[in-house]
Enzyme design. Structure first.
Site, mmCIF file in Angstrom:
data_model
loop_
_atom_site.group_PDB
_atom_site.id
_atom_site.type_symbol
_atom_site.label_atom_id
_atom_site.label_comp_id
_atom_site.label_asym_id
_atom_site.label_seq_id
_atom_site.Cartn_x
_atom_site.Cartn_y
_atom_site.Cartn_z
ATOM 1 N NE ARG A 182 -1.561 -1.157 0.755
ATOM 2 C CZ ARG A 182 -0.629 -2.715 1.059
ATOM 3 N NH1 ARG A 182 0.212 -3.306 -0.336
ATOM 4 N NH2 ARG A 182 0.057 -3.066 2.836
ATOM 5 C CG ASP A 468 1.896 -6.979 6.232
ATOM 6 O OD1 ASP A 468 1.818 -8.329 6.419
ATOM 7 O OD2 ASP A 468 2.049 -6.396 5.149
#
Ligand SMILES: CC(=O)SCCNC(=O)CCNC(=O)[C@H](O)C(C)(C)COP(=O)(O)OP(=O)(O)OC[C@H]1O[C@@H](n2cnc3c(N)ncnc32)[C@H](O)[C@@H]1OP(=O)(O)O
Ligand SMILES: O=CC(=O)O
Ligand SMILES: [Mg+2]
Length: 567
Positions: A182, A468
């Site tokens: 990603r 996160d």
């Protein structure tokens, strides 16, 4: 010294690092390292520069369109389906067939591109490992470049890690997860690589370097002729997917491989994008391998999109889960859309992680994960995300029990019932109360997350949950929203309204609590005070910052050998 963006010397000032052998127009301003130089080769940089030159005006335009959409939402408009692309939504078309190598993606583990974690994730028993340059990574030069080195070694099958403290050597098992990568979102610059006098686009650096070095071995050892595979984050419109499609075609041409070799799963994790799912798949139809419910950024995006709509305030963060009507509608429509177009509909991340030293709490956390995965598989998702290797067996068990040997549910869970989902369903205001505890938790989590991010960790365990960039964004924008609109904390029954003064007191008290929780020594050595300053400014800013990490990025850019750019 006269400095430009990110504190770098303006053009024309003597070049900083003489060591990397760069092509015309490329300037590397990050630290020199022999290992990094094997990634930053002249040819690899030439490829990145070509991508940058070919696509920069398209990216700029797409980001301008985001601003224009924001202006419309701020004036009261609601996101919705675009009448101009009805023919795509209603047309009968399918994406290219799913590559056999990734037909079965029942459980995917995610994690930053940190060396030991890459090995652990690939060995975890999950079908896929999504190696993250995005939500889970603090994009410092060191993290990014080491991440590229790690992935190159992983694809080559030679990656090892020697944990001297534990006297343990990590290496790959015979059977490993398939690798997806990603890259960062379109909005983040890479301030250590300048191309034609401007910072490169972060995701083109991540994609370009990884693709350049790994496409050939990957297709041989992992993709059975396909690949490399990617996850694409934070898009808001199909025009952004079209850029990625063109980037892929450009990369395939450079590599001399068949069109449609590269495959990507797009995260539907912004509110505007849920109305563009068909259009996104259509743009990427030769390169698509599905969509994923990026639930945490999606919640963040709900607040961001409605930042000027005081009638759409969120309840406490812990109450905004997948069973809220707008979240369920999003997941159901994503499944129907993907299966109609012949690709995977991936579920997202439950935030619970294993709790060491407390078996009862650990079992309760595992049970929440099982419940979340059961909801995913029963709804028709073809796979799901897990944050930690300790969760893989439970997730696999739930998916296997409900799907048996079938690799996916693309043909079996059509979800035609979801065709009736409306704009109102997708926008329905989440229900629940707001509390002082919610404000305090947002503050404590937000500050600690930023402190970790500034010191190189993009994903951390806090209060037994995975945090996160996406989850921290919810804490930030929710605080901003509550302060901006002076909301009443109605769950406490005391009629207290949130104000800047109240928030200041909360910040002070929560900082004291953080200090007592982490200990004086760690608190002093960490970057909690800087984090507090950044988080507080962002929560109280008159206009909402688009991304927490854009401002914080200035603090981690290191101009070699000058030191931090702004501190
Ligand atoms: C919203 C989204 O975007 S979700 C996707 C992005 N977020 C993520 O990917 C988060 C991934 N998860 C993580 O980063 C971690 O699990 C954390 C930070 C939440 C918790 O990490 P820790 O506290 O270090 O976990 P813990 O100490 O229990 O780790 C035990 C072992 O599992 C390993 N481990 C933990 N999580 C992972 C992971 N995701 N991938 C690989 N290995 C992992 C650790 O390296 C450690 O290995 P060791 O025993 O060989 O030393
Ligand atoms: O990237 C995933 C998310 O939930 O955000
Ligand atoms: Mg995300």
């Amino acid at each position: 010294m006269d400095t430009g963006t990110y504190g770098y010397p303006k053009q024309g000032v003597k070049k900083i690092d003489p060591f990397y052998d760069v092509p015309e127009g490329v300037d590397i301003r990050g630290r020199y390292d022999e290992e990094f130089a094997k990634i930053l080769t002249k040819d690899a940089l030439k490829f990145v520069a070509e991508l940058q030159r070919e696509f920069r005006s398209h990216i700029r335009y797409a980001l301008e369109c985001r601003k224009e959409a924001k202006r419309r939402y701020n004036e009261g408009a609601l996101p919705g389906f675009d009448p101009a692309t009805r023919y795509i939504r209603e047309g009968e078309w399918v994406c290219a067939p799913v590559p056999p190598a990734v037909a079965d993606r029942k459980v995917e583990i995610t994690g930053p591109v940190e060396r030991k974690m890459v090995i652990n994730a690939l060995n975890s028993g999950a079908k896929v490992f999504m190696a993250d340059f995005e939500d889970a990574l603090s994009p410092s030069w060191e993290n990014l470049m080491r991440g590229q080195v790690n992935l190159k070694d992983a694809v080559a099958g030679t990656i090892t890690f020697n944990d001297k403290a534990r006297n343990k050597v990590y290496k790959l098992n015979d059977q490993t997860a398939k690798l997806f990568v990603r890259p960062r979102g379109w909005h983040l610059p890479e301030a250590h690589i300048f191309i034609d006098g401007e910072p490169a686009t972060g995701c083109l650096v991540d994609f370009g370097l990884y693709f350049y070095h790994n496409h050939a071995p990957f297709r041989q050892t992992q993709g059975a002729g396909f690949g490399p595979f990617f996850y694409l984050p934070k898009m808001e419109h199909s025009r952004e997917a079209k850029i990625w499609n063109n980037v892929f075609e450009r990369a395939e041409k450079m590599a001399g491989i068949e069109r449609g070799s590269i495959r990507a799963t797009v995260l539907i994790e912004t509110l505007p994008a849920v109305f563009q799912m068909n259009e996104i798949l259509y743009e990427l139809r030769d390169h698509s391998v599905g969509l994923n419910c990026g639930r945490w950024d999606y919640i963040f995006s709900y607040v961001k999109t409605f930042q000027a709509h005081p009638d759409r305030l969120l309840p406490d963060r812990v109450l905004v889960g997948m069973t809220q009507h707008f979240m369920k509608s999003y997941s159901d429509l994503l499944i129907r859309t993907c299966h109609r177009r012949g690709v995977h509909a991936m579920g997202g991340m439950a935030a619970q992680i294993p709790i060491r030293d407390d078996p009862a709490a650990n079992e309760a956390a595992l049970e929440l994960v099982r419940k979340d995965k059961l909801r995913d598989v029963k709804a028709g998702h073809d796979g799901t995300w897990a944050a930690h290797p300790g969760l893989i067996p439970a997730c696999v068990e739930v998916f296997n029990n409900n799907m048996g040997n079938a690799p996916n549910q693309i043909k079996d869970a059509k979800r035609d019932d979801a065709a009736s989902i409306t704009e109102e369903d997708l926008l329905q205001i989440p229900r629940g109360v707001r509390t002082m505890d919610g404000l305090r938790l947002n503050t404590r989590v937000g500050i600690q997350y930023v402190a970790a991010w500034l010191t190189g960790s993009g994903s951390v365990p806090l209060y037994n949950l995975m945090e996160d960039a996406a989850t921290a964004e919810i804490s930030r924008v929710q605080n901003w929203q509550w302060i901006k609109y002076g909301v009443e904390l109605d769950g406490d029954g005391l009629g207290v309204r949130v104000s800047k003064e109240l928030f200041s007191r909360v910040v002070e008290e929560e900082m004291a609590r953080i200090e007592s929780e982490v200990g004086k020594d760690k608190f002093k050595k960490g970057m909690y005070k800087e984090a507090c300053k950044i988080f507080k400014r962002q929560c109280t800013a008159p206009t909402l910052d688009d991304f927490l990490t854009l401002d914080a990025y200035n603090y981690i850019v290191i101009q070699h050998p000058k030191g931090p750019a702004k501190l």
